[in-house]
Design a protein around this motif. Structure first.
Motif, PDB file in Angstrom:
ATOM      1  N   GLN A  52       7.575   0.963 129.894  1.00  0.00           N
ATOM      2  CA  GLN A  52       7.836  -0.047 130.925  1.00  0.00           C
ATOM      3  C   GLN A  52       6.552  -0.460 131.626  1.00  0.00           C
ATOM      4  N   ARG A  53       5.672   0.502 131.894  1.00  0.00           N
ATOM      5  CA  ARG A  53       4.402   0.162 132.548  1.00  0.00           C
ATOM      6  C   ARG A  53       3.579  -0.783 131.674  1.00  0.00           C
ATOM      7  N   TYR A  54       3.584  -0.527 130.397  1.00  0.00           N
ATOM      8  CA  TYR A  54       2.821  -1.394 129.485  1.00  0.00           C
ATOM      9  C   TYR A  54       3.421  -2.803 129.473  1.00  0.00           C
ATOM     10  N   LYS A  55       4.761  -2.875 129.414  1.00  0.00           N
ATOM     11  CA  LYS A  55       5.419  -4.181 129.369  1.00  0.00           C
ATOM     12  C   LYS A  55       5.203  -4.964 130.661  1.00  0.00           C
ATOM     13  N   ARG A  56       5.240  -4.240 131.796  1.00  0.00           N
ATOM     14  CA  ARG A  56       5.155  -4.926 133.096  1.00  0.00           C
ATOM     15  C   ARG A  56       3.727  -5.019 133.621  1.00  0.00           C
ATOM     16  N   LYS A  57       2.772  -4.510 132.799  1.00  0.00           N
ATOM     17  CA  LYS A  57       1.338  -4.620 133.145  1.00  0.00           C
ATOM     18  C   LYS A  57       1.017  -3.932 134.467  1.00  0.00           C
ATOM     19  N   PHE A  58       1.682  -2.745 134.705  1.00  0.00           N
ATOM     20  CA  PHE A  58       1.339  -1.969 135.900  1.00  0.00           C
ATOM     21  C   PHE A  58      -0.034  -1.325 135.751  1.00  0.00           C
ATOM     22  N   GLY A  59      -0.511  -1.278 134.524  1.00  0.00           N
ATOM     23  CA  GLY A  59      -1.808  -0.649 134.288  1.00  0.00           C
ATOM     24  C   GLY A  59      -1.801   0.060 132.960  1.00  0.00           C
ATOM     25  N   SER A  60      -2.988   0.271 132.408  1.00  0.00           N
ATOM     26  CA  SER A  60      -3.078   0.893 131.095  1.00  0.00           C
ATOM     27  C   SER A  60      -3.045   2.411 131.163  1.00  0.00           C
ATOM     28  N   THR A  61      -3.318   2.997 132.334  1.00  0.00           N
ATOM     29  CA  THR A  61      -3.317   4.448 132.460  1.00  0.00           C
ATOM     30  C   THR A  61      -1.886   4.971 132.406  1.00  0.00           C
ATOM     31  N   PRO A  62      -1.574   5.842 131.459  1.00  0.00           N
ATOM     32  CA  PRO A  62      -0.198   6.340 131.363  1.00  0.00           C
ATOM     33  C   PRO A  62       0.133   7.293 132.503  1.00  0.00           C
ATOM     34  N   VAL A  63       1.409   7.394 132.803  1.00  0.00           N
ATOM     35  CA  VAL A  63       1.873   8.332 133.819  1.00  0.00           C
ATOM     36  C   VAL A  63       1.654   9.745 133.296  1.00  0.00           C
ATOM     37  N   SER A  64       1.182  10.631 134.151  1.00  0.00           N
ATOM     38  CA  SER A  64       0.850  11.990 133.739  1.00  0.00           C
ATOM     39  C   SER A  64       2.084  12.885 133.714  1.00  0.00           C
ATOM     40  N   TRP A  65       1.945  13.987 133.030  1.00  0.00           N
ATOM     41  CA  TRP A  65       3.014  14.989 132.968  1.00  0.00           C
ATOM     42  C   TRP A  65       3.362  15.533 134.365  1.00  0.00           C
ATOM     43  N   PRO A  66       2.373  15.936 135.196  1.00  0.00           N
ATOM     44  CA  PRO A  66       2.723  16.430 136.539  1.00  0.00           C
ATOM     45  C   PRO A  66       3.470  15.387 137.373  1.00  0.00           C
ATOM     46  N   THR A  67       3.086  14.108 137.228  1.00  0.00           N
ATOM     47  CA  THR A  67       3.785  13.057 137.964  1.00  0.00           C
ATOM     48  C   THR A  67       5.224  12.951 137.499  1.00  0.00           C
ATOM     49  N   ALA A  68       5.433  13.022 136.186  1.00  0.00           N
ATOM     50  CA  ALA A  68       6.790  12.956 135.647  1.00  0.00           C
ATOM     51  C   ALA A  68       7.653  14.088 136.190  1.00  0.00           C
ATOM     52  N   VAL A  69       7.093  15.295 136.198  1.00  0.00           N
ATOM     53  CA  VAL A  69       7.844  16.448 136.696  1.00  0.00           C
ATOM     54  C   VAL A  69       8.207  16.258 138.166  1.00  0.00           C
ATOM     55  N   ARG A  70       7.284  15.688 138.923  1.00  0.00           N
ATOM     56  CA  ARG A  70       7.524  15.454 140.349  1.00  0.00           C
ATOM     57  C   ARG A  70       8.729  14.531 140.558  1.00  0.00           C
ATOM     58  N   PHE A  71       8.793  13.446 139.813  1.00  0.00           N
ATOM     59  CA  PHE A  71       9.913  12.511 139.957  1.00  0.00           C
ATOM     60  C   PHE A  71      11.218  13.129 139.455  1.00  0.00           C
ATOM     61  N   LEU A  72      11.137  13.935 138.414  1.00  0.00           N
ATOM     62  CA  LEU A  72      12.349  14.552 137.880  1.00  0.00           C
ATOM     63  C   LEU A  72      12.892  15.611 138.833  1.00  0.00           C
ATOM     64  N   TYR A  73      12.018  16.384 139.457  1.00  0.00           N
ATOM     65  CA  TYR A  73      12.489  17.343 140.453  1.00  0.00           C
ATOM     66  C   TYR A  73      13.184  16.620 141.611  1.00  0.00           C
ATOM     67  N   ALA A  74      12.627  15.473 141.998  1.00  0.00           N
ATOM     68  CA  ALA A  74      13.205  14.728 143.119  1.00  0.00           C
ATOM     69  C   ALA A  74      14.607  14.225 142.805  1.00  0.00           C
ATOM     70  N   ARG A  75      14.924  14.092 141.513  1.00  0.00           N
ATOM     71  CA  ARG A  75      16.262  13.630 141.112  1.00  0.00           C
ATOM     72  C   ARG A  75      16.954  14.636 140.206  1.00  0.00           C
ATOM     73  N   LYS A  76      16.599  15.910 140.376  1.00  0.00           N
ATOM     74  CA  LYS A  76      17.271  17.020 139.723  1.00  0.00           C
ATOM     75  C   LYS A  76      17.379  16.846 138.212  1.00  0.00           C
ATOM     76  N   PHE A  77      16.305  16.324 137.626  1.00  0.00           N
ATOM     77  CA  PHE A  77      16.149  16.174 136.179  1.00  0.00           C
ATOM     78  C   PHE A  77      17.224  15.284 135.559  1.00  0.00           C
ATOM     79  N   ASP A  78      17.708  14.331 136.339  1.00  0.00           N
ATOM     80  CA  ASP A  78      18.512  13.244 135.797  1.00  0.00           C
ATOM     81  C   ASP A  78      17.529  12.132 135.443  1.00  0.00           C
ATOM     82  N   VAL A  79      17.311  11.917 134.140  1.00  0.00           N
ATOM     83  CA  VAL A  79      16.236  11.023 133.715  1.00  0.00           C
ATOM     84  C   VAL A  79      16.485   9.589 134.161  1.00  0.00           C
ATOM     85  N   ASN A  80      17.732   9.134 134.153  1.00  0.00           N
ATOM     86  CA  ASN A  80      18.022   7.758 134.569  1.00  0.00           C
ATOM     87  C   ASN A  80      17.686   7.539 136.039  1.00  0.00           C
TER      88      ASN A  80
END
Length: 672
Positions: free
Chosen positions: A23-51
Motif C-alpha cells: 500500500q505504501r508503494y501504491k500510495r507513494k508514502f515513501g520507498s522505505t519499507p515499514v520495519s518489523w518492530p513497527t509492524a509488531v507495535r501496530f499489531l500489539y495495539a490491535r491484539k494481532f488482528d491484522v485487518n
C-alpha cells in the motif's frame, strides 16, 4: 530485549508487512519499507488482528502527514525548546499496576502563544515513539495524565486537546488504557463535555476527572513524581537523553537492516509471509471466508477475528474491546499475549475482577450444590480460607494507624487501600481502614471498609467526599447483642445535623422498611461550601452470628441499591466521566469482611449471570479476598451466596424448580 513472538504472531506480522508495504508503494508514502518492530507495535495495539492493525497504520500515516509529524529533528528549533519545557514527559521509572507506561502533560507549562500545534504534537509523538520501543509498553499500553494543577484558562488550548485526543484514540499504535484529568478547575467543565465526544465510547469509560489525592488509587505512589504525590524526583532531562540515544540506535538499526526484519527474515521475498500463512492453512482445518478459523491442535487463530483457544484473543472490536466467553467474567483486554495481572495488584487489566474458579451455568450450579451438599461447600470454603493473604499490611500496622483499626486482627492490604489526601503535609493523615474492590466489568466498583469508629468518622466522610461516593451500604446495626458494631456516623432523626471535621452531615429524609432503612443525607464541605447528596442504605434484618433464613429481602435490597446508584449517576449527567455504573459504592458491616463480602459477591455474581448466563462463586470470593483480606468470614456466608443465587434465579425465571431436600445431608465425594 524484545520478547519473542509465537509462530502465529510471526506469520501475522509478515502478512501485515506485506500488505502495508504494498500500500505504501501504491500510495507513494515513501520507498522505505515499514520495519518489523513497527509492524509488531501496530499489531500489539490491535491484539494481532491484522485487518484492524492495517487500518490503524493507515490512519496513523494520514495523521502524521496532515499534522506535519513525519520529518522533524529534536535538535532543531522550535522543537528543541518545546522539549525542554517539560510540559510533556514519560515517567522514568514509573508504571501503573498493570505495567502501563505513564505519560504526563502539565497544563500550566503550555502557553499557546509560544508553541504551535505542530510543534507541541511533534514533542508528544517524539517521546511516545521512544516509549513504545519498550516491549512492555507495547503490550501493556499507556496511561495519560493531564495535570491541570495551577493551570489557568490561558493555558488551555481546546483545538490542541482535540488533536491529541483524536490522535491517541485511534491514530496511534498504543493502547490508551486511561486518561486521568487531575485537579480540573471549574471552568474546564464546559469544554470537557465537548472533548469527551472525541473519545470513543469504550475509552470514555476510562476517562477520570480526579483530585491529586485520588491519583494514587489509579497509579502506585512509587511510580509518581513528588509533585503528583509520589516519591520520585522527576528527571525530564535524563528522559530526553534516553530519547536521543534511542532515536540514534533506531536509525542505526534501520540502516543495518533496510527492511527492519529480524535477521532470519531479511532475505525472504515479500510474499514469504503469505506463503507461510497458506502453508499453515493447508496443514490445518480451514473454515471459510474472512475471519476464518485455523484449527491447529489446541490453538485457534482467527485472522481478522477475536478468538483464541490458547487462552485469550488475537483481535476484534475496538481498542480494549470486549470478548464474551463462558470462562470470563467480562469482556477482557487480556490475551494470550498479555497474561492476567495478579489479583493482588488490586487493579485487573480489564474493567472487572475475573474469577479464578470454573464458570458454570445456573443449572450446573444447582446440580453442584445438590451433590456437594452443605458439608461439601463447607470443605470448599475451608480450602479458600486456608490460602494465605496475598499482600502486606504495613501501613495498617504502623504505630500511628493501629488505633484507627476497629479490630486488631482485621487489617487492610497496602496494594488496594484507599489513600486519602494528606492534611497539612502529614503523611499519616492519608490512612483509612478501607480497600478498593473490583466489581463486574468495573474496576474499583466498591470500597469495602470497617464500620467507622467515633475517632475515624471525619476520615470516613472525607473518603466519601474525595471518592465522589453516591451510595453507602451498611449491613449491620449500630449495636448488636449489646455490643457496639459501628459508630452512629449520621443522624437518625429527620432534619438533624452533625459536623465531622469540615463536613456537615444533615439527614434530609428517612424511608423505613421491615428489612432496611434508607436515609437521604446532605453532605456539605464547609471549606468549599459545596453540597452533595448521599443515599444511605442500612440492611437491618441480618441476624448477628448467622445469615438470613431467606435471601428474598437481601436480594430486593441489593436490587434497589443498584437502581438508586444508577439514578444518581444519571442525575450527574456529563459531570460524571467515569465508569457508567458510577463512583465506588461504599460497603461496610462492622469488620468490613463478612456481610460486606457477601453483599459484593452476590452483586458481582448476579451481574454476571444476567450478562453472560454463567456464575463463578468460588472464583469471585477468591479474587475479592485478594483485594480485601478475609472477605466472606464464615462458611455459612459462603453457603448463603450459593443458595441466594439459586433463589434469585428462581425469582427471575432462570430456573423453573429446584430440589435441594437432601442438601443438609448430602456428602460430596469431591469438592474441587
Amino acid at each position: 530485549m524484545s520478547e519473542p513472538l509465537t509462530p502465529e504472531q510471526e506469520l501475522i506480522t509478515k502478512e501485515f508487512l506485506e500488505r502495508v508495504n504494498i500500500q505504501r508503494y501504491k500510495r507513494k508514502f515513501g520507498s522505505t519499507p515499514v520495519s518489523w518492530p513497527t509492524a509488531v507495535r501496530f499489531l500489539y495495539a490491535r491484539k494481532f488482528d491484522v485487518n484492524r492493525a492495517v487500518a490503524l497504520f493507515e490512519q496513523h500515516e494520514a495523521t502524521r502527514q496532515r499534522e506535519g509529524l513525519n520529518k522533524f529533528d529534536p535538535r532543531e528549533e522550535p522543537l528543541k525548546s518545546e522539549l525542554l519545557t517539560g510540559k510533556f514527559t514519560v515517567l522514568q521509572p514509573g508504571r501503573d499496576s498493570n505495567d502501563a507506561a505513564i505519560a504526563v502533560f502539565t497544563a500550566h507549562k503550555h502557553v499557546p502563544a509560544n508553541s504551535s500545534h505542530q510543534t507541541t504534537l511533534q514533542g508528544v509523538v517524539y517521546q511516545l515513539d521512544v516509549a513504545l520501543q519498550d516491549h512492555l509498553t507495547q503490550k501493556s499500553g499507556i496511561v495519560f495524565i493531564y495535570d491541570m494543577s495551577n493551570s489557568k484558562y490561558s493555558n488551555f488550548d481546546y483545538d490542541l486537546s482535540q488533536k491529541i485526543l483524536t490522535m491517541l484514540k485511534g491514530g496511534y499504535p498504543a493502547k490508551l488504557k486511561k486518561v486521568l484529568i487531575v485537579t480540573a478547575p471549574l471552568w474546564f467543565k464546559a469544554p470537557f463535555k465537548i472533548l469527551r465526544l472525541f473519545v470513543r465510547e469504550k475509552l470514555r469509560e476510562r476517562v477520570y476527572t480526579i483530585s491529586a489525592a485520588q491519583l494514587q488509587a489509579h497509579i502506585p505512589r512509587d511510580s509518581l513524581p513528588l509533585h503528583l504525590g509520589g516519591v520520585h524526583a522527576l528527571d525530564h532531562d535524563a528522559w530526553l537523553e534516553r530519547c536521543a540515544s534511542s532515536s540514534m540506535n533506531h536509525d542505526l538499526l534501520l540502516r543495518a537492516s533496510p527492511t527492519g526484519l529480524p535477521p532470519s527474515y531479511d532475505n525472504k521475498s515479500p510474499t514469504s509471509g503469505r506463503n507461510h500463512i497458506e502453508i499453515l492453512h493447508q496443514k490445518s482445518k480451514l473454515v471459510g471466508g474472512d475471519g476464518a478459523e485455523v484449527n491447529k491442535g489446541a490453538v485457534v487463530v482467527q485472522f481478522g477475528g477475536t478468538r483464541s483457544k490458547s487462552g485469550g484473543t488475537l483481535g476484534g472490536g475496538e481498542e480494549g474491546a470486549d470478548v464474551d466467553t463462558a470462562d470470563q467474567w467480562s469482556h477482557s483486554d487480556e490475551t494470550n499475549l498479555n497474561p492476567p495481572s495478579s489479583a493482588s495488584s488490586g487493579f485487573s487489566d480489564d474493567d472487572s475482577l475475573p474469577g479464578d474458579g470454573a464458570a458454570v451455568t445456573i443449572g450446573q450450579l444447582v446440580e453442584m450444590v445438590r451433590l456437594r451438599g452443605r458439608s461439601g461447600l463447607v470443605q470448599e470454603y475451608a480450602e479458600i480460607r486456608a490460602r494465605l493473604p496475598e499482600g502486606s499490611f504495613n501501613v495498617a500496622k504502623s504505630r500511628c494507624n493501629l488505633p484507627k483499626n476497629r479490630y486488631t486482627d482485621v487489617l487492610c492490604y497496602d496494594h488496594s487501600r484507599v489513600v486519602l489526601s494528606e492534611i497539612d503535609c502529614d503523611k499519616d493523615s492519608d490512612y483509612i481502614h478501607a480497600n478498593f474492590v473490583d466489581g463486574y466489568k468495573q474496576k474499583n466498583a466498591f470500597i469495602n471498609t470497617q464500620g467507622p469508629l467515633a475517632k475515624t468518622t471525619p476520615e470516613f466522610w472525607r473518603m466519601i467526599w474525595e471518592q465522589h461516593t453516591l451510595v453507602i451500604v451498611m449491613t449491620t446495626r449500630v449495636m448488636e447483642r449489646g455490643r457496639p458494631k459501628c459508630h452512629q456516623y449520621w443522624e437518625s432523626e429527620k432534619g438533624a445535623e452533625v459536623t465531622y471535621g469540615h463536613f456537615l452531615v444533615k439527614t434530609l429524609d428517612i424511608e423505613t422498611d421491615p428489612n432496611y432503612t434508607v436515609t437521604t443525607i446532605s453532605l456539605t464541605n464547609k471549606k468549599t461550601e459545596e453540597t452533595r447528596e448521599v443515599s444511605h442504605w442500612q440492611f437491618t434484618s441480618w441476624p448477628d452470628y448467622g445469615v438470613p433464613s431467606s435471601a428474598k429481602a437481601m436480594l430486593e435490597f441489593l436490587e434497589r441499591v443498584r437502581r438508586q446508584q444508577a439514578a444518581m449517576v444519571n442525575n450527574l449527567g456529563d459531570t460524571w466521566a467515569g465508569h457508567p455504573r458510577g463512583p465506588p459504592i461504599v460497603v461496610h458491616c462492622s469488620a468490613g469482611i463478612g456481610r460486606t463480602g457477601t453483599f459484593c459477591t452476590l452483586d458481582i455474581c448476579i451481574s454476571r449471570l444476567e450478562d453472560v448466563g454463567t456464575v463463578d462463586i468460588r472464583g469471585t470470593v477468591e479474587r475479592i479476598r485478594a483485594q480485601r483480606a478475609y472477605s466472606i468470614q464464615m462458611p455459612d456466608q459462603y453457603i448463603f451466596c450459593h443458595l441466594a443465587l439459586i433463589e434469585y434465579a428462581l425469582s427471575k425465571g432462570h430456573l423453573q424448580s429446584v430440589d435441594l431436600t437432601d442438601f443438609d445431608h448430602a456428602v460430596a465425594e469431591d469438592s474441587d
